[in-house]
Motif scaffolding. Structure first.
Motif, PDB file in Angstrom:
ATOM      1  N   UNK A   1      77.694  16.324  67.859  1.00 28.85           N
ATOM      2  CA  UNK A   1      77.455  17.740  67.562  1.00 28.85           C
ATOM      3  C   UNK A   1      77.280  17.895  66.062  1.00 28.85           C
ATOM      4  N   UNK A   2      76.124  18.431  65.662  1.00 28.48           N
ATOM      5  CA  UNK A   2      75.836  18.641  64.246  1.00 28.48           C
ATOM      6  C   UNK A   2      75.796  20.145  63.970  1.00 28.48           C
ATOM      7  N   UNK A   3      76.770  20.615  63.228  1.00 29.99           N
ATOM      8  CA  UNK A   3      76.800  22.024  62.825  1.00 29.99           C
ATOM      9  C   UNK A   3      75.992  22.147  61.547  1.00 29.99           C
ATOM     10  N   UNK A   4      74.852  22.821  61.633  1.00 34.18           N
ATOM     11  CA  UNK A   4      73.845  22.785  60.572  1.00 34.18           C
ATOM     12  C   UNK A   4      73.948  23.949  59.593  1.00 34.18           C
ATOM     13  N   UNK A   5      73.151  23.829  58.531  1.00 32.34           N
ATOM     14  CA  UNK A   5      73.012  24.852  57.480  1.00 32.34           C
ATOM     15  C   UNK A   5      74.325  25.085  56.752  1.00 32.34           C
ATOM     16  N   UNK A   6      75.006  23.961  56.453  1.00 27.09           N
ATOM     17  CA  UNK A   6      76.264  24.030  55.715  1.00 27.09           C
ATOM     18  C   UNK A   6      76.090  24.717  54.371  1.00 27.09           C
ATOM     19  N   UNK A   7      74.891  24.628  53.789  1.00 24.83           N
ATOM     20  CA  UNK A   7      74.617  25.219  52.477  1.00 24.83           C
ATOM     21  C   UNK A   7      74.583  26.739  52.507  1.00 24.83           C
ATOM     22  N   UNK A   8      74.560  27.348  53.696  1.00 22.21           N
ATOM     23  CA  UNK A   8      74.417  28.814  53.779  1.00 22.21           C
ATOM     24  C   UNK A   8      75.742  29.550  53.983  1.00 22.21           C
TER      25      UNK A   8
ATOM     26  N   UNK B   1      73.705  23.009  66.126  1.00 18.11           N
ATOM     27  CA  UNK B   1      74.100  24.418  66.256  1.00 18.11           C
ATOM     28  C   UNK B   1      74.231  25.009  64.863  1.00 18.11           C
ATOM     29  N   UNK B   2      73.670  26.192  64.678  1.00 17.98           N
ATOM     30  CA  UNK B   2      73.669  26.876  63.386  1.00 17.98           C
ATOM     31  C   UNK B   2      75.069  27.400  63.076  1.00 17.98           C
ATOM     32  N   UNK B   3      75.635  26.996  61.942  1.00 20.49           N
ATOM     33  CA  UNK B   3      76.985  27.441  61.557  1.00 20.49           C
ATOM     34  C   UNK B   3      77.075  28.960  61.414  1.00 20.49           C
ATOM     35  N   UNK B   4      75.952  29.591  61.127  1.00 22.64           N
ATOM     36  CA  UNK B   4      75.965  31.052  60.962  1.00 22.64           C
ATOM     37  C   UNK B   4      76.005  31.786  62.303  1.00 22.64           C
ATOM     38  N   UNK B   5      75.677  31.102  63.380  1.00 19.87           N
ATOM     39  CA  UNK B   5      75.581  31.764  64.684  1.00 19.87           C
ATOM     40  C   UNK B   5      76.272  30.943  65.768  1.00 19.87           C
ATOM     41  N   UNK B   6      77.481  30.473  65.485  1.00 18.71           N
ATOM     42  CA  UNK B   6      78.187  29.624  66.451  1.00 18.71           C
ATOM     43  C   UNK B   6      78.615  30.420  67.680  1.00 18.71           C
TER      44      UNK B   6
ATOM     45  N   UNK C   1      65.459  27.338  65.832  1.00 18.96           N
ATOM     46  CA  UNK C   1      65.888  27.551  64.450  1.00 18.96           C
ATOM     47  C   UNK C   1      67.278  26.988  64.146  1.00 18.96           C
ATOM     48  N   UNK C   2      67.717  26.001  64.942  1.00 16.50           N
ATOM     49  CA  UNK C   2      69.006  25.360  64.637  1.00 16.50           C
ATOM     50  C   UNK C   2      68.854  24.318  63.537  1.00 16.50           C
ATOM     51  N   UNK C   3      67.611  23.984  63.186  1.00 16.36           N
ATOM     52  CA  UNK C   3      67.379  23.030  62.105  1.00 16.36           C
ATOM     53  C   UNK C   3      66.954  21.656  62.577  1.00 16.36           C
ATOM     54  N   UNK C   4      66.409  21.586  63.796  1.00 24.77           N
ATOM     55  CA  UNK C   4      66.044  20.270  64.368  1.00 24.77           C
ATOM     56  C   UNK C   4      64.921  19.608  63.566  1.00 24.77           C
ATOM     57  N   UNK C   5      63.849  20.334  63.322  1.00 25.68           N
ATOM     58  CA  UNK C   5      62.720  19.756  62.582  1.00 25.68           C
ATOM     59  C   UNK C   5      63.098  19.465  61.132  1.00 25.68           C
ATOM     60  N   UNK C   6      63.921  20.324  60.552  1.00 24.85           N
ATOM     61  CA  UNK C   6      64.387  20.091  59.181  1.00 24.85           C
ATOM     62  C   UNK C   6      65.197  18.802  59.110  1.00 24.85           C
ATOM     63  N   UNK C   7      66.030  18.562  60.126  1.00 28.68           N
ATOM     64  CA  UNK C   7      66.827  17.336  60.158  1.00 28.68           C
ATOM     65  C   UNK C   7      65.924  16.109  60.298  1.00 28.68           C
ATOM     66  N   UNK C   8      64.935  16.167  61.181  1.00 28.94           N
ATOM     67  CA  UNK C   8      64.022  15.047  61.348  1.00 28.94           C
ATOM     68  C   UNK C   8      63.327  14.732  60.036  1.00 28.94           C
TER      69      UNK C   8
END
Length: 456
Positions: free
Chosen positions: A330-337, A304-309, A227-234
């Motif tokens: 390193x991609x810190x994901x879910x910046x919108x959250x 890596x999920x920004x909400x759970x670093x 749930x770090x957003x790998x598939x969403x990024x692809x």
């Protein structure tokens, strides 16, 4: 050199507007003329095109355009004919069957290019570049193949061989007068020449990593916890719903591979299972595959999920993946959250050793920066040499040549006999000769040209 005449379909199998049948050999023009209703092809000038019909006795098979090319100014350096017909599989097969009946035989894979090589029209490295040009899927690989097909690499190798042959001739001359203990070559000048030649070979060897990436695509593995957003990024990179996205951890069980061209360079993205310890046997296999893909990657996108670093956990993962020939982003994901995030929150040892980007794949935030970072890294792999190699056979030959030259240089410095130095020098020359086909064997040629398509 060749007594027989060959023919093959030069366009892909299938229904299309046009099909092209290629005929090469000393009897190619007379054979085609025997089934062509139009001008007498035996009397027309070279490099001309003629309208007419292909007929089998009283039956017309197709309305065609026939191009005539007289030796030696042809691709194969033989008489060559190209028949442009309608792209019906039935018509193409009828034409081929008629040519076979009149004395042609079907060409083997790559036989037209092999004849071009054996007839001295091109060298072996140029022949291989023909296959690369056909297979090129992007501008970068196209430009590289076209440069090699035009002889840029070959010319450089020929210059190196001329200098090595000059050196070899001096050493061989000394061997003829070995009893008189005469030295015809100044050892310090020979060492300088060795350094000069190695100064050309070393950048060529170093260019392989970049050239191979352009030719075969850059493997990019997407890694991270579930749930770090790998598939969403692809999906965001591809701009299509390629991978299943779910809030349920462990959705991705196997690797998913897709390609994307970024600024002319082919990147091969591999989405993987989330990294975690699991008792689920299928998911565990997926995790193992993810770790294997990490070892094969040129670029790793670690998400890596920004909400759970958890920087301690991130550092532990990065240590597992770090090696000399991989670039980790390193991609810190879910910046919108999240409300805010600053680079000061990134540990100093992370920010100094890695490129860190904050992204939102869901809203396409900073994805252009991510693409540019990947592209810039590959471009940074370019070396000083303007000539780039992308062929493993060429790489191995250059490495063997370098090893022999280093032994030559060591021998010259330590004062060993000219005979031993000459042996290593001959090995270096042979290795360079293998690349362009000046030193070759039937097994090598068979292996190279068997990978070509029929009709080329």
């Amino acid at each position: 050199m060749f007594q027989d005449t060959i023919c093959a379909l030069a366009t892909p199998n299938g229904i299309g507007a046009l099909g092209i049948i290629r005929v090469s050999g000393k009897d190619s023009i007379s054979i085609v003329n025997g089934v062509f209703k139009g001008k007498n092809l035996n009397e027309v000038p070279s490099h001309t095109v003629h309208y007419g019909f292909i007929v089998d006795e009283d039956e017309t098979i197709d309305e065609v355009m026939v191009s005539i090319f007289l030796a030696p100014k042809t691709f194969t350096a033989e008489n060559l004919v190209e028949i442009s017909c309608h792209g019906s599989q039935y018509i193409e097969q009828q034409l081929l069957a008629l040519l076979l009946k009149k004395g042609c035989r079907l060409a083997f894979a790559g036989e037209f290019t092999q004849r071009a090589f054996l007839n001295g029209r091109i060298d072996l490295s140029q022949a291989e570049a023909v296959a690369d040009l056909i297979a090129a899927e992007n501008k970068a690989s196209h430009d590289m193949a076209l440069s090699q097909m035009r002889g840029g690499f070959s010319s450089l190798l020929k210059e190196l061989r001329v200098e090595l042959l000059d050196l070899a001739s001096l050493l061989e001359l000394e061997l003829d007068f070995s009893e008189e203990d005469v030295e015809f070559a100044d050892r310090s000048q020979l060492i300088q020449l060795m350094d000069k030649i190695l100064g050309v070979i070393n950048p060529l060897i170093e260019s392989f990593s970049y050239g191979n990436a352009l030719k075969n695509g850059v493997p990019v593995t997407i890694l991270g916890k579930p749930n770090a957003g790998k598939s969403t990024l692809l999906n965001a990179l591809l701009q299509e719903e390629r991978a299943i996205v779910s809030e349920i951890a462990g959705t991705t069980r196997d690797t998913i591979e897709e390609s994307l061209i970024i600024n002319g360079i082919h990147f091969r993205f591999i989405d993987t299972a989330g990294l975690r310890d699991t008792e689920d046997q299928i998911e565990a296999i997926g995790v193992a595959k993810a770790l294997q893909k990490a070892k094969e990657a040129s670029i790793i996108l670690y998400l890596a999920d920004l909400q759970q670093l958890d920087w301690k956990e991130i550092k532990s993962d990065l240590d597992k993946f770090q090696r000399d020939n991989v670039h980790i982003l390193i991609c810190l994901t879910k910046l919108d959250t999240i409300c805010s995030f600053t680079t000061s929150e990134i540990p100093e040892d992370i920010s100094q050793n890695y490129t860190v980007l904050t992204i939102s794949a869901k809203e396409n935030s900073n994805l252009s920066e991510l693409k540019e970072s990947m592209h810039s890294y590959i471009e940074s792999q370019k070396v000083a040499s303007q000539t780039i190699i992308n062929n493993v056979r060429h790489l191995n030959a250059l490495i063997r040549s370098r090893e022999s030259l280093l032994l030559c240089e060591e021998g010259l410095k330590t004062g060993i006999s000219s005979e031993l130095v000459a042996i290593d020098l001959r090995r270096a020359l042979e290795a360079l000769g293998e690349i362009v086909g000046q030193v070759s064997n039937d097994e090598l040629l068979g292996n190279i040209f068997s990978k070509f398509c029929i009709g080329k």
